[in-house]
Design a protein around this motif. Structure first.
Motif, PDB file in Angstrom:
ATOM      1  N   ILE A  36      74.820 -16.562 -28.544  1.00  0.00           N
ATOM      2  CA  ILE A  36      75.517 -17.521 -27.688  1.00  0.00           C
ATOM      3  C   ILE A  36      76.820 -16.887 -27.224  1.00  0.00           C
ATOM      4  CG2 ILE A  36      76.671 -18.695 -29.641  1.00  0.00           C
ATOM      5  CD1 ILE A  36      76.494 -21.300 -27.985  1.00  0.00           C
ATOM      6  N   HIS A  37      77.080 -17.031 -25.936  1.00  0.00           N
ATOM      7  CA  HIS A  37      78.358 -16.615 -25.378  1.00  0.00           C
ATOM      8  C   HIS A  37      78.787 -17.720 -24.426  1.00  0.00           C
ATOM      9  CE1 HIS A  37      81.058 -14.156 -22.632  1.00  0.00           C
ATOM     10  NE2 HIS A  37      81.650 -14.132 -23.815  1.00  0.00           N
TER      11      HIS A  37
ATOM     12  N   SER B 194      81.677  -7.225 -16.294  1.00  0.00           N
ATOM     13  CA  SER B 194      82.233  -6.843 -15.006  1.00  0.00           C
ATOM     14  C   SER B 194      83.367  -5.837 -15.058  1.00  0.00           C
ATOM     15  CB  SER B 194      82.722  -8.099 -14.280  1.00  0.00           C
ATOM     16  OG  SER B 194      83.633  -8.794 -15.097  1.00  0.00           O
ATOM     17  N   SER B 195      83.966  -5.576 -16.240  1.00  0.00           N
ATOM     18  CA  SER B 195      85.112  -4.688 -16.251  1.00  0.00           C
ATOM     19  C   SER B 195      85.409  -4.164 -17.636  1.00  0.00           C
ATOM     20  CB  SER B 195      86.339  -5.434 -15.728  1.00  0.00           C
ATOM     21  OG  SER B 195      86.702  -6.431 -16.659  1.00  0.00           O
ATOM     22  N   VAL B 196      86.324  -3.230 -17.704  1.00  0.00           N
ATOM     23  CA  VAL B 196      86.774  -2.672 -18.978  1.00  0.00           C
ATOM     24  C   VAL B 196      88.287  -2.802 -19.055  1.00  0.00           C
ATOM     25  CG1 VAL B 196      86.937  -0.575 -20.360  1.00  0.00           C
ATOM     26  CG2 VAL B 196      84.883  -1.020 -19.040  1.00  0.00           C
ATOM     27  N   VAL B 197      88.778  -3.300 -20.160  1.00  0.00           N
ATOM     28  CA  VAL B 197      90.218  -3.371 -20.386  1.00  0.00           C
ATOM     29  C   VAL B 197      90.595  -2.309 -21.408  1.00  0.00           C
ATOM     30  CG1 VAL B 197      92.080  -4.739 -21.403  1.00  0.00           C
ATOM     31  CG2 VAL B 197      90.489  -5.807 -19.820  1.00  0.00           C
ATOM     32  N   VAL B 198      91.630  -1.555 -21.137  1.00  0.00           N
ATOM     33  CA  VAL B 198      92.087  -0.537 -22.080  1.00  0.00           C
ATOM     34  C   VAL B 198      93.177  -1.148 -22.949  1.00  0.00           C
ATOM     35  CG1 VAL B 198      93.075   1.754 -22.332  1.00  0.00           C
ATOM     36  CG2 VAL B 198      91.543   1.262 -20.417  1.00  0.00           C
TER      37      VAL B 198
ATOM     38  N   THR C 211      81.942  -9.431 -31.241  1.00  0.00           N
ATOM     39  CA  THR C 211      83.192  -8.940 -30.648  1.00  0.00           C
ATOM     40  C   THR C 211      84.096  -8.377 -31.737  1.00  0.00           C
ATOM     41  OG1 THR C 211      84.313 -11.078 -30.892  1.00  0.00           O
ATOM     42  CG2 THR C 211      83.159 -10.699 -28.816  1.00  0.00           C
ATOM     43  N   SER C 212      85.112  -7.644 -31.299  1.00  0.00           N
ATOM     44  CA  SER C 212      86.179  -7.178 -32.187  1.00  0.00           C
ATOM     45  C   SER C 212      87.465  -7.242 -31.381  1.00  0.00           C
ATOM     46  CB  SER C 212      85.909  -5.756 -32.669  1.00  0.00           C
ATOM     47  OG  SER C 212      86.069  -4.841 -31.598  1.00  0.00           O
ATOM     48  N   LYS C 213      88.538  -6.647 -31.914  1.00  0.00           N
ATOM     49  CA  LYS C 213      89.820  -6.703 -31.207  1.00  0.00           C
ATOM     50  C   LYS C 213      89.779  -5.925 -29.892  1.00  0.00           C
ATOM     51  CE  LYS C 213      93.493  -6.450 -33.849  1.00  0.00           C
ATOM     52  NZ  LYS C 213      94.659  -5.905 -34.582  1.00  0.00           N
ATOM     53  N   ASN C 214      89.027  -4.835 -29.875  1.00  0.00           N
ATOM     54  CA  ASN C 214      88.876  -4.053 -28.642  1.00  0.00           C
ATOM     55  C   ASN C 214      87.387  -3.805 -28.404  1.00  0.00           C
ATOM     56  OD1 ASN C 214      89.353  -2.573 -26.359  1.00  0.00           O
ATOM     57  ND2 ASN C 214      90.026  -0.737 -27.427  1.00  0.00           N
ATOM     58  N   THR C 215      86.683  -4.882 -28.095  1.00  0.00           N
ATOM     59  CA  THR C 215      85.221  -4.859 -27.951  1.00  0.00           C
ATOM     60  C   THR C 215      84.742  -3.766 -26.996  1.00  0.00           C
ATOM     61  OG1 THR C 215      85.323  -7.266 -28.244  1.00  0.00           O
ATOM     62  CG2 THR C 215      83.218  -6.347 -27.545  1.00  0.00           C
TER      63      THR C 215
ATOM     64  N   VAL D  32      97.304 -21.039 -17.071  1.00  0.00           N
ATOM     65  CA  VAL D  32      96.003 -21.287 -17.693  1.00  0.00           C
ATOM     66  C   VAL D  32      94.989 -20.383 -17.005  1.00  0.00           C
ATOM     67  CG1 VAL D  32      94.196 -23.023 -18.116  1.00  0.00           C
ATOM     68  CG2 VAL D  32      96.608 -23.683 -18.246  1.00  0.00           C
ATOM     69  N   PHE D  33      94.047 -19.818 -17.774  1.00  0.00           N
ATOM     70  CA  PHE D  33      93.055 -18.944 -17.158  1.00  0.00           C
ATOM     71  C   PHE D  33      91.781 -18.895 -17.995  1.00  0.00           C
ATOM     72  CE2 PHE D  33      96.313 -16.527 -19.426  1.00  0.00           C
ATOM     73  CZ  PHE D  33      95.619 -15.689 -20.283  1.00  0.00           C
ATOM     74  N   TRP D  34      90.725 -18.407 -17.360  1.00  0.00           N
ATOM     75  CA  TRP D  34      89.449 -18.229 -18.056  1.00  0.00           C
ATOM     76  C   TRP D  34      89.548 -17.038 -19.004  1.00  0.00           C
ATOM     77  CZ3 TRP D  34      85.054 -18.638 -13.809  1.00  0.00           C
ATOM     78  CH2 TRP D  34      84.936 -19.977 -13.401  1.00  0.00           C
ATOM     79  N   MET D  35      88.846 -17.146 -20.131  1.00  0.00           N
ATOM     80  CA  MET D  35      88.785 -16.051 -21.095  1.00  0.00           C
ATOM     81  C   MET D  35      87.332 -15.902 -21.538  1.00  0.00           C
ATOM     82  SD  MET D  35      90.065 -13.624 -22.908  1.00  0.00           S
ATOM     83  CE  MET D  35      91.695 -13.783 -22.182  1.00  0.00           C
ATOM     84  N   ASN D  36      86.914 -14.649 -21.795  1.00  0.00           N
ATOM     85  CA  ASN D  36      85.566 -14.434 -22.338  1.00  0.00           C
ATOM     86  C   ASN D  36      85.662 -13.800 -23.731  1.00  0.00           C
ATOM     87  OD1 ASN D  36      86.070 -11.702 -21.935  1.00  0.00           O
ATOM     88  ND2 ASN D  36      84.510 -11.418 -20.369  1.00  0.00           N
ATOM     89  N   GLY D  37      84.538 -13.748 -24.418  1.00  0.00           N
ATOM     90  CA  GLY D  37      84.501 -13.285 -25.795  1.00  0.00           C
ATOM     91  C   GLY D  37      85.008 -11.872 -26.014  1.00  0.00           C
ATOM     92  N   PRO D  38      84.505 -10.886 -25.252  1.00  0.00           N
ATOM     93  CA  PRO D  38      84.919  -9.509 -25.507  1.00  0.00           C
ATOM     94  C   PRO D  38      86.415  -9.249 -25.370  1.00  0.00           C
ATOM     95  CG  PRO D  38      82.911  -9.530 -24.243  1.00  0.00           C
ATOM     96  CD  PRO D  38      83.377 -10.948 -24.309  1.00  0.00           C
ATOM     97  N   HIS D  39      87.138 -10.091 -24.630  1.00  0.00           N
ATOM     98  CA  HIS D  39      88.567  -9.859 -24.444  1.00  0.00           C
ATOM     99  C   HIS D  39      89.441 -10.799 -25.273  1.00  0.00           C
ATOM    100  CE1 HIS D  39      86.845  -8.185 -20.635  1.00  0.00           C
ATOM    101  NE2 HIS D  39      87.672  -7.218 -20.958  1.00  0.00           N
ATOM    102  N   ALA D  40      88.842 -11.793 -25.912  1.00  0.00           N
ATOM    103  CA  ALA D  40      89.626 -12.843 -26.572  1.00  0.00           C
ATOM    104  C   ALA D  40      90.537 -12.304 -27.677  1.00  0.00           C
ATOM    105  CB  ALA D  40      88.698 -13.921 -27.124  1.00  0.00           C
ATOM    106  N   GLN D  41      89.975 -11.498 -28.591  1.00  0.00           N
ATOM    107  CA  GLN D  41      90.787 -10.997 -29.704  1.00  0.00           C
ATOM    108  C   GLN D  41      91.878 -10.044 -29.218  1.00  0.00           C
ATOM    109  OE1 GLN D  41      88.837  -9.614 -33.300  1.00  0.00           O
ATOM    110  NE2 GLN D  41      87.022 -10.846 -32.866  1.00  0.00           N
ATOM    111  N   LEU D  42      91.564  -9.276 -28.190  1.00  0.00           N
ATOM    112  CA  LEU D  42      92.534  -8.328 -27.643  1.00  0.00           C
ATOM    113  C   LEU D  42      93.776  -9.060 -27.136  1.00  0.00           C
ATOM    114  CD1 LEU D  42      93.218  -5.413 -26.731  1.00  0.00           C
ATOM    115  CD2 LEU D  42      92.003  -5.907 -24.607  1.00  0.00           C
ATOM    116  N   TYR D  43      93.543 -10.117 -26.352  1.00  0.00           N
ATOM    117  CA  TYR D  43      94.668 -10.863 -25.786  1.00  0.00           C
ATOM    118  C   TYR D  43      95.370 -11.707 -26.845  1.00  0.00           C
ATOM    119  CZ  TYR D  43      93.848  -9.353 -21.018  1.00  0.00           C
ATOM    120  OH  TYR D  43      93.758  -8.588 -19.886  1.00  0.00           O
TER     121      TYR D  43
END
Length: 420
Positions: free
Chosen positions: A302-303, A9-13, A376-380, A91-102
């Motif tokens: 799996i995600h 749904s989105s892109v984080v820089v 995933t990676s740090k900036n998927t 507390v908040f939801w987190m997904n795989g592509p953003h996990a390492q970044l945060y």
């Protein structure tokens, strides 16, 4: 509703993150109770999340939790801004592509103490799912739910062609053969939808061919390896054979909608599609699902989401207590009964399977034994957003898949090289 994978749904820089200096989260309520904020993005899950919050508050009278619903298309932009400003929710939801970044930017609260004390027990969840929320040996998220991918099929089209329904004996070759038999271009009917989708399509076939999307250490691309090319070629061969709608058709109309309209015989779709299909009277009882066909070996991506706490929350103890409850069997049972997602807590998925008995939903669970974590990676986003652009010409036949794969590997390696 035509659901899409929940990460798309989105892109984080990455460069805009993060200098979360101030303390954020919920304020104290004024009556001696601790006030926690809990941010989610799916309005369909809001009733179940509220029931879970009510149960938690009943056993934790000193804590109040306020749910913040933020639309998925705004969720990451708002979270990024709040984290940068030091005011992220507790507390908040987190997904795989953003996990390492945060996690790498110090935004997430480590769960090491909760795991060491036994408060959080990761053996309650699929191992491949928990691994997505671990960074440099530290766990940051408690799994909430998960999804895998299955082979959906249109029973009416199979019956008309007098073809047996797919089952666990199917291989890549079976898919290709049956897709040809089901295709009738004069009627606009195609044997399969073969879009250039990662999670639903080519990630699975890359793993089934024995390849990898990213190296285990997260530092290099796997796209230039022969096994990964074989996984991509499975799909480009289907496009060349004319058994799938064109790339443009699948861009104009989302593939799951083409499948629901009866124009597609087979569709590699997620467990998240089940509820949308069940709510569509046109296909409600006319489709079913089985496990993914086998390549060189069996594999499925799996995600799933995890609940995480803000590192700068004023109430780390209470936030951890809430996260622990969100990951409990009791919370999972409430999610399962709602039917929207497969709960992550092992042994609680039967209620989800039973919520739509017309489908063989157990297929999604049967694949857990060979599930592979979503890559995933740090900036998927830096490389994942390039995949459709670079691979698109191979799908449309303008470029050989080997060439496209090498180009993608080079672009991905450049992106990975910038991760610090």
């Amino acid at each position: 509703m035509h659901a899409k994978p929940r990460w798309r749904s989105s892109v984080v820089v990455a460069g805009l993150l993060l200098s979360a200096a101030a303390c954020g989260g919920g304020a104290d309520s004024g009556d001696g109770k601790v006030q926690l904020s809990y941010r989610i993005w799916d309005k369909n899950q809001l009733p179940a999340m509220q029931r879970i919050v009510d149960k938690f508050q009943a056993t934790h009278p000193n804590i109040r939790v306020g749910i913040q619903l933020t639309a998925s298309q705004e969720f990451w932009t708002k979270l990024q801004a709040d984290a940068t400003g030091g005011s992220a929710p507790d507390v908040f939801w987190m997904n795989g592509p953003h996990a390492q970044l945060y996690a790498s930017n110090g935004v997430l609260l480590p769960l090491s103490d909760a795991i060491k004390s036994g408060q959080v027990n990761l053996s309650n969840y699929p191992e491949a799912l928990s691994r997505i929320y671990s960074y440099q040996g530290t766990q940051y998220g408690v799994p909430k739910d998960f999804d895998t991918v299955g082979l959906w099929y249109n029973k009416k089209l199979f019956d008309a062609a007098k073809i047996k329904y797919p089952d666990d004996t199917w291989t890549w070759q079976t898919v290709a053969q049956v897709a040809r038999k089901l295709t009738d271009a004069s009627k606009g009917v195609y044997g399969i939808a073969a879009p250039a989708f990662g999670q639903e399509n080519y990630y699975n076939t890359i793993f089934q061919a024995g390849g990898q999307v990213i190296s285990p250490d997260g530092k290099s691309s796997g796209y230039d390896q022969p096994a990964a090319v074989a996984g991509l070629r499975f799909w480009t061969d289907l496009m060349k054979a004319g058994v799938s709608p064109s790339l443009k058709s699948m861009t104009d109309t989302f593939p799951s909608q083409l499948f629901e309209s009866g124009k597609i015989g087979m569709y590699y779709g997620g467990s998240w599609n089940a509820i949308a299909f069940a709510q569509n009277s046109a296909v409600k009882d006319g489709v079913d699902v089985t496990v993914l066909p086998k390549g060189t070996k069996r594999a499925v991506v799996i995600h799933g989401l995890a609940n995480v706490a803000y590192a700068k929350t004023k109430h780390p103890k209470e936030a951890t207590e809430f996260i622990t409850f969100l990951g409990s069997k009791e919370a999972a049972d409430i999610q399962a009964q709602a039917g929207a997602v497969i709960p992550a807590f092992n042994g609680t998925q039967d209620a989800w399977v039973d919520s739509m008995p017309q489908y063989h939903l157990r297929s999604f669970l049967d694949q857990l034994a060979y599930a592979v974590p979503f890559p995933t990676s740090k900036n998927t986003d830096a490389w994942q957003t390039q995949e459709p652009t670079i691979l698109g010409p191979a799908w449309s036949g303008e470029k050989d898949v080997d060439t496209a794969a090498k180009e993608l590997a080079a672009a991905m390696n450049t992106a990975l090289g910038k991760e610090k």
